[in-house]
Each structure stands twice: as C-alpha cells, then as structure tokens.
Design an enzyme around this catalytic site. Structure first.
Site, PDB file in Angstrom:
ATOM      1  N   HIS A 122       0.863  -1.192   0.000  1.00 44.61           N
ATOM      2  CA  HIS A 122       0.000   0.000   0.000  1.00 44.61           C
ATOM      3  C   HIS A 122       0.890   1.229   0.000  1.00 44.61           C
ATOM      4  O   HIS A 122       1.432   1.606   1.039  1.00 44.61           O
ATOM      5  CB  HIS A 122      -0.913   0.028   1.225  1.00 44.61           C
ATOM      6  CG  HIS A 122      -1.881   1.171   1.231  1.00 44.61           C
ATOM      7  ND1 HIS A 122      -3.234   0.986   1.385  1.00 44.61           N
ATOM      8  CD2 HIS A 122      -1.711   2.505   1.092  1.00 44.61           C
ATOM      9  CE1 HIS A 122      -3.851   2.156   1.354  1.00 44.61           C
ATOM     10  NE2 HIS A 122      -2.930   3.105   1.182  1.00 44.61           N
TER      11      HIS A 122
ATOM     12  N   HIS B 224       1.592   5.337  -1.693  1.00 43.68           N
ATOM     13  CA  HIS B 224       1.256   6.519  -2.483  1.00 43.68           C
ATOM     14  C   HIS B 224       2.545   7.127  -3.031  1.00 43.68           C
ATOM     15  O   HIS B 224       3.426   7.518  -2.253  1.00 43.68           O
ATOM     16  CB  HIS B 224       0.534   7.552  -1.618  1.00 43.68           C
ATOM     17  CG  HIS B 224      -0.779   7.076  -1.079  1.00 43.68           C
ATOM     18  ND1 HIS B 224      -1.972   7.254  -1.752  1.00 43.68           N
ATOM     19  CD2 HIS B 224      -1.089   6.417   0.071  1.00 43.68           C
ATOM     20  CE1 HIS B 224      -2.958   6.731  -1.048  1.00 43.68           C
ATOM     21  NE2 HIS B 224      -2.445   6.213   0.070  1.00 43.68           N
TER      22      HIS B 224
ATOM     23  N   LYS C 166      -9.188  -0.362  -6.087  1.00 47.06           N
ATOM     24  CA  LYS C 166      -9.270   0.310  -4.792  1.00 47.06           C
ATOM     25  C   LYS C 166     -10.640   0.948  -4.594  1.00 47.06           C
ATOM     26  O   LYS C 166     -11.129   1.701  -5.436  1.00 47.06           O
ATOM     27  CB  LYS C 166      -8.188   1.388  -4.684  1.00 47.06           C
ATOM     28  CG  LYS C 166      -8.158   2.141  -3.349  1.00 47.06           C
ATOM     29  CD  LYS C 166      -7.861   1.206  -2.182  1.00 47.06           C
ATOM     30  CE  LYS C 166      -7.867   1.954  -0.866  1.00 47.06           C
ATOM     31  NZ  LYS C 166      -6.619   2.658  -0.600  1.00 47.06           N
TER      32      LYS C 166
ATOM     33  N   HIS D 270     -10.610   1.084   1.593  1.00 49.33           N
ATOM     34  CA  HIS D 270     -10.440   2.076   2.653  1.00 49.33           C
ATOM     35  C   HIS D 270     -11.677   1.924   3.528  1.00 49.33           C
ATOM     36  O   HIS D 270     -12.767   2.387   3.176  1.00 49.33           O
ATOM     37  CB  HIS D 270     -10.337   3.487   2.078  1.00 49.33           C
ATOM     38  CG  HIS D 270     -10.131   4.538   3.127  1.00 49.33           C
ATOM     39  ND1 HIS D 270      -8.954   5.233   3.270  1.00 49.33           N
ATOM     40  CD2 HIS D 270     -10.948   5.004   4.116  1.00 49.33           C
ATOM     41  CE1 HIS D 270      -9.046   6.078   4.279  1.00 49.33           C
ATOM     42  NE2 HIS D 270     -10.254   5.956   4.807  1.00 49.33           N
TER      43      HIS D 270
ATOM     44  N   HIS E  56      -4.728  -0.605   5.813  1.00 52.30           N
ATOM     45  CA  HIS E  56      -4.332   0.173   7.000  1.00 52.30           C
ATOM     46  C   HIS E  56      -5.316   0.031   8.160  1.00 52.30           C
ATOM     47  O   HIS E  56      -5.916   1.009   8.623  1.00 52.30           O
ATOM     48  CB  HIS E  56      -4.135   1.642   6.656  1.00 52.30           C
ATOM     49  CG  HIS E  56      -5.161   2.249   5.724  1.00 52.30           C
ATOM     50  ND1 HIS E  56      -6.520   2.156   5.928  1.00 52.30           N
ATOM     51  CD2 HIS E  56      -5.000   2.973   4.590  1.00 52.30           C
ATOM     52  CE1 HIS E  56      -7.150   2.798   4.955  1.00 52.30           C
ATOM     53  NE2 HIS E  56      -6.243   3.299   4.127  1.00 52.30           N
TER      54      HIS E  56
ATOM     55  N   ASP F  42       1.279   2.615   3.608  1.00 47.03           N
ATOM     56  CA  ASP F  42       0.428   3.784   3.385  1.00 47.03           C
ATOM     57  C   ASP F  42       1.252   5.065   3.435  1.00 47.03           C
ATOM     58  O   ASP F  42       0.776   6.106   3.883  1.00 47.03           O
ATOM     59  CB  ASP F  42      -0.724   3.853   4.387  1.00 47.03           C
ATOM     60  CG  ASP F  42      -1.801   4.859   3.984  1.00 47.03           C
ATOM     61  OD1 ASP F  42      -1.864   5.216   2.797  1.00 47.03           O
ATOM     62  OD2 ASP F  42      -2.572   5.295   4.870  1.00 47.03           O
TER      63      ASP F  42
END
Length: 381
Positions: free
Chosen positions: A47, A49, A133, A171, A209, A283
């Site tokens: 995970h 970004h 996602k 999420h 997460h 994350d």
C-alpha cells in the site's frame, strides 16, 4: 452467519513461512561484536502513495531502495480509473526511478460508480493492474470521485473481479458525518464489508491500513486466503495521543485516524504472533510541508524512508523477530498469488538519525519520526 466468515546473538531462528508445516525457511540474525544484523528476503509494500510530478521524483527512490514491489494507489488528480491510465502512470513511475533500479510498481484502478465489468477484463489482461481500490466518496485524500453506493452501483464490477480473482482493496471507513470518526472503521465492517461478503463470498478483499480491534476480529473470522489486511508503521507504534502531545502534531495526522491504545495493542498482537492474514503496507503518503502545517492540513504520513526500521522495532519489542520476514516478504505475495522475491536485504542494528526533512523542487517533505534516532538501519553492504 455470513458466507466466508465465522462471526466467530549468533543464531538461526526457524521461521514458518506459510500454513504448510513442511514449508520453512531460516531467518539469519547475526551478532558481530555489539552489532546485530538481520537478513530478510526483500520486502514489498502492499500500500503505497507515490503521487506524481516533482513529488513522485522526490519520493520514489526511498521506496525503491527498500522494497522490491509496491501496490501503487490510484488517487491522483484525476484518479486512475482506466487500464490505459494505469499503464501510463506506471511508465511515469519507471522513468522516475534511479538507474538500474529493479523496483516494480504494481498498479491499481480507482473504483467509481461508473466502472464497468469490461474495464476489469482489460485490467486483468494488461498484466500490470493487480487490484481495484475502493474509496468511499469523501473518506480521504482525493476520494471525492469514489463510490457513493456500492450495493446499488458496483455489484456487477465486483462480481467480475471475483471471477478474475482480482482483489478489492478497501479504505474501510464510512463517511456519514453523524458517525464519530473513531467509530467509522467498525461501522464500515458492520454495514458494508460484512454484508458485501455475504453477497460475494468469493471476492478477495484487503482491508487497508487497519486501525481497530474490530478489524482484527473480523479478519480472523474470515476464511484464510479470502480476507487479509495491510498494517502501517504508524498504527503499530502510535495512538491518538500522538496527535496532541506537545501541541497539535500535523505530521502524525493520517486517515484512518490514529485510535486508542487498546486498538494499537490489538493490532501489534495480531501481527507479531505470525498470522499470514497480515502483511506490510506502509500507506506512505507524502505531502509538501506547507500542506501539512496549515489551517486545514492534509492527511497522510510519509514513512517510506523509515518503515522497515519501525517494523523491525515493533517485532523486536514483541520478541518476535522470527516472525518479521513473513510479514514483510511472504504473506503479501502469497495472498496476491505472486512469487516471493529472491534477493535479500540486511537490516543492521545501528543508531541513525532520521532527517528533519527531504527537500525537492517544490518544497520539502517531513518524514515520520523526523529528527529522532532509530535503531535499525538498511545496510547497503
């Protein structure tokens, strides 16, 4: 009862790497004088970004140094909603990598109310898109284009994903403003995720997460191999007091927000006892400093440069260094049906100071635990 879930010093340390009792490897922990080294199969980040533009170029080398692969989040502006966009984004990541890097970005699609089953077929055929996602609309950074009605608008897409064994990455928070922000993960499980798995028991799901004991209980009630979770360094090491100690701490602000200490302890216990339902997902979410330190600061913690050090700290404190390699390097690829990495890294127990910030063209990025001393260091030798 829902379908698929039951609501119910010099040393070689043996490490069980799967549920098969016959499948075992050995994790090397060596002590050279007062220095301890840990040899691990190269980890992956499930995970991550990476952003785009200058920010992408500023951060990608940190992840590439530590990890072999990463599941890359699609919440850009505009979001990555098509296979063609995912292929193009992957090319921009590859161009930003340091020379001779072997880092492999694994792409994802951003689920919307309008995603089609045909797009899932294209994604699977592409060989570069590995998951989809789910962002509930308004749940986090750049989620405004996310799903507004998963049961009314997304079931055909999710059915197609189940056919192709493509994981749904969630999420896991509701966005109803009447629900307390600290309860949104639990309510998501009760009102969305649990009912969804009753309808689609063969859908593979990763709860991203996770932050609560409620998530731990749910994941462990599900059939092994069907539902798993990524776990971040921040949710293993910090609780909600970390947002306020010594004044408001914007660089500890992330979504899902940090929770009470009892939840942190529950996640640490679940991860360090060796279950294959949990795997590394940082994350890591970089923002330019001024976008964090402002009246309406962005959610996200930049932890890519320190994540492995922090995971090692957690497992060492729990007396579970023999379980670290499975969490960092085996459970993720096993869940995704991908081969494990074959190269190795070394973590050396040697104090080092985390930089106060990382400068780049458009400003600077403050990492997690900026200016503090950590004990585990990735060795280049």
């Amino acid at each position: 009862m829902q379908a698929g879930c039951f609501v119910a010093t010099h040393a070689w340390i043996p490490l069980q790497t799967s549920s098969d009792e016959g499948s075992r490897r050995r994790l090397v922990v060596r002590s050279a004088g007062s220095r301890m080294e840990l040899s691990l199969t190269r980890p992956d980040d499930w995970h991550l970004h990476l952003r785009e533009g200058d920010l992408l170029h500023a951060v990608v080398s940190h992840s590439a140094r530590h990890f072999g692969r990463a599941i890359v989040m699609p919440n850009l502006k505009p979001p990555i909603t098509t296979t063609a966009a995912a292929v193009a984004y992957r090319q921009s990541i590859l161009k930003a990598l340091p020379p001779d890097s072997g880092f492999d970005p694994l792409m994802t699609l951003y689920l919307t109310d309008n995603t089609s089953p045909e797009e899932i077929k294209l994604a699977r055929k592409s060989g570069v898109v590995f998951a989809v996602k789910l962002y509930p609309a308004g749940a986090t950074t750049n989620s405004q284009d996310g799903v507004t009605d998963i049961f009314g608008k997304c079931l055909p897409v999710l059915e197609e994903m189940a056919k192709h064994n493509m994981p749904l990455l969630v999420h896991g928070e509701v966005t109803d403003p009447n629900i307390d922000i600290f309860d949104r993960e639990r309510v998501f499980i009760e009102t969305i995720l649990s009912p969804l798995l009753i309808k689609l028991p063969h859908l593979k799901v990763v709860m991203e997460h996770i932050t609560t004991m409620d998530a731990v209980k749910f994941i462990e009630s599900c059939n092994e191999g069907s539902v798993a979770a990524t776990v971040t360094p921040q949710h293993l090491l910090l609780n909600r007091n970390s947002l306020f100690q010594g004044g408001l701490q914007p660089h500890n602000y992330c979504l899902p927000v940090l929770k009470r200490e009892i939840h942190r302890q529950a996640i640490v216990s679940a991860v360090t006892r060796g279950s294959n339902r949990y795997f590394l997902g940082t994350d890591s979410a970089p923002h330019e400093r001024q976008k964090k330190e402002c009246p309406c600061g962005c959610a996200g913690i930049y932890n890519a440069p320190v994540a492995l050090s922090l995971y090692a700290k957690v497992f060492e404190q729990a007396g579970a260094l023999d379980k670290l390699e499975a969490f960092t390097s085996f459970n993720g690829p096993d869940f995704y049906g991908l081969p494990r990495n074959t190269s190795k890294i070394k973590l050396r127990k040697s104090p080092w100071k985390v930089p106060d910030s990382y400068s780049y063209t458009s400003g600077e990025i403050v990492p997690m635990f900026a200016g503090e001393t950590l004990e585990w260091f990735l060795s280049d030798n």
